[in-house]
Design an enzyme around this catalytic site. Structure first.
Site, PDB file in Angstrom:
ATOM      1  N   LYS A  82       0.801  -1.097  -0.052  1.00 11.75           N
ATOM      2  CA  LYS A  82       0.009   0.039   0.016  1.00 11.75           C
ATOM      3  C   LYS A  82       0.717   1.321  -0.016  1.00 11.75           C
ATOM      4  O   LYS A  82       2.160   1.092   0.295  1.00 11.75           O
ATOM      5  CB  LYS A  82      -0.897   0.004   1.271  1.00 11.75           C
ATOM      6  CG  LYS A  82      -0.226   0.209   2.609  1.00 11.75           C
ATOM      7  CD  LYS A  82      -1.082   0.046   3.859  1.00 11.75           C
ATOM      8  CE  LYS A  82      -0.335   0.398   5.089  1.00 11.75           C
ATOM      9  NZ  LYS A  82      -1.385   0.477   6.104  1.00 11.75           N
ATOM     10  N   TYR A 119      17.996  29.566   5.151  1.00 16.49           N
ATOM     11  CA  TYR A 119      17.100  30.306   5.881  1.00 16.49           C
ATOM     12  C   TYR A 119      17.422  30.591   7.223  1.00 16.49           C
ATOM     13  O   TYR A 119      17.667  29.691   7.993  1.00 16.49           O
ATOM     14  CB  TYR A 119      15.742  30.094   5.351  1.00 16.49           C
ATOM     15  CG  TYR A 119      15.283  30.254   3.847  1.00 16.49           C
ATOM     16  CD1 TYR A 119      15.202  31.357   3.433  1.00 16.49           C
ATOM     17  CD2 TYR A 119      14.826  29.005   3.465  1.00 16.49           C
ATOM     18  CE1 TYR A 119      14.855  31.514   2.165  1.00 16.49           C
ATOM     19  CE2 TYR A 119      14.494  29.297   2.019  1.00 16.49           C
ATOM     20  CZ  TYR A 119      14.212  30.352   1.375  1.00 16.49           C
ATOM     21  OH  TYR A 119      13.876  30.719   0.358  1.00 16.49           O
TER      22      TYR A 119
END
Length: 394
Positions: free
Chosen positions: A56, A290
């Site tokens: 899955k 950043y």
């Protein structure tokens, strides 16, 4: 015991196009031999049960089409488990022949499930009516597996209601109750008390059905953890998920497994790689990335990589994670951005276009290492890798 497989009606197959004619700059490699090794290991632990690998959610991030094609040819594999009907249909459309079971979500037309011989989870009477109507149109019985909630309190029929539920379902002429199953809450733990409690509830249901003359062919409760930690969970079928990808369900499960099966081993299947797109030297005192979270203490040679959290690379690796280049472990510096990240290669051999391993079987960059940085589990690390990144079998 083998599943009798019906002959599917003709379907339109297609060839999956190649995403790249040349080597991509970021990609995921799947080790087919490692995958087959892991499957064999679980098959050897439960030799009297059918083996149903769980593929899955894009095969836990590994690439559902690639993994399914490998497992479809594997003689240890009896059927495949997916989470949603849409996944099952996509596998049929690429030619997967093994029996397929949908474990949780019916998100497409059940008529397609009937058309392509896909077994469906069942825990709702309204869905039973839809399934029966689809079978009626095709003049064939559709396989279903009754899902029982024995304590996870997620999907499934409550224990108190399951006998009457099954009796009602057996009255539908176009539904064949092929299986019954449940899912554990805590089988990854070294304390198997709650798991044994769930097994006892499940066994009591089977005993009640047997007294009524009802025998359901496929009975399954085991996940990867329970297969090796709790032999009482094997029943007729076992479902192996995270383990077939070479990842342990938990440290406790690894210890229990090695205690019970000293020769049992898992091999990592997935390796995530990228390439260096820029190299440059920056002076001491430079702020990298950043938010000014990293400041160089010396003249530093940095490499920029075309990977970020959009790709599924966990942002929490910023300033504490590592990558491997030319067999050298080097640190990530600065904030990981959406599409880019920086590494310190001052003390490493590094050139433009060199391959960099982001995640793989190397101390410091395993899925468990990534999970430790992010304070999560290895399942989340691999399933978070962007499905748009190309996967390739090696």
């Amino acid at each position: 015991m083998k599943i009798q497989q019906q002959t599917s009606l003709p379907i339109n197959t297609h060839v999956t196009p190649q995403l790249h004619d040349t080597q991509p700059i970021t990609w995921v490699e799947i080790d087919a031999q490692a995958l087959e090794h892991n499957v064999q290991q679980y098959a050897s632990v439960a030799p009297h049960s059918l083996l149903a690998p769980v593929i899955k959610s894009n095969a836990y991030g590994h690439g559902i089409e690639h993994v399914a094609k490998i497992l479809d040819k594997n003689n240890n594999v009896d059927f495949l488990c997916v989470v949603a009907l849409s996944e099952a249909i996509s596998l049929r459309l690429i030619g997967i022949k093994k029996p397929i079971l949908v474990l949780s979500i019916i998100n497409d037309d059940v008529y397609k499930a009937a058309l392509h011989d896909i077994a469906l989870v069942l825990y709702d009477k309204n869905m039973a009516h839809k399934i029966n109507e689809a079978g009626k149109k095709l003049h064939k019985k559709i396989h279903v597996h009754i899902k029982v909630d024995t304590g996870l309190c997620r999907l499934g029929v409550c224990v108190a209601d399951v006998i009457s539920f099954i009796k009602d379902i057996l009255a539908y002429p176009y539904i064949h109750v092929q299986g019954i199953f449940t899912h554990f809450s805590n089988s990854e733990s070294d304390d198997q008390t709650h798991t044994n409690y769930q097994i006892a509830l499940f066994t009591n249901i089977l005993d009640e059905l047997q007294k009524m003359g009802i025998e359901i062919p496929l009975r399954h409760v085991s996940c990867s953890a329970a297969i090796t930690a709790n032999v009482g969970s094997h029943f007729t079928t076992v479902r192996a998920g995270i383990g077939i990808y070479g990842l342990w369900p938990s440290p406790q499960n690894k210890q229990l497994t090695q205690k019970f099966y000293p020769s049992f081993s898992l091999k990592s299947v997935l390796t995530w790689k990228t390439t260096i797109i820029q190299l440059k030297e920056i002076p001491a005192g430079s702020h990298v990335g950043y938010d000014l979270t990293y400041t160089t203490k010396r003249t530093t040679r940095i490499a920029t990589l075309p990977v970020g959290y959009w790709d599924g690379y966990e942002r929490k690796n910023s300033n504490k994670g590592f990558v491997v280049i030319n067999n050298q472990l080097v640190p990530i510096i600065g904030r990981i951005a959406m599409n880019l990240m920086m590494i310190d290669v001052t003390d490493a051999i590094a050139n433009i276009d060199d391959h960099v391993t982001l995640l793989g079987n190397y101390p410091g960059i395993t899925a468990d290492d990534h999970a430790a940085h992010a304070q999560t589990i290895n399942y989340q690390i691999v399933t978070s890798i962007n499905p748009l990144l190309p996967r390739m079998v090696v």
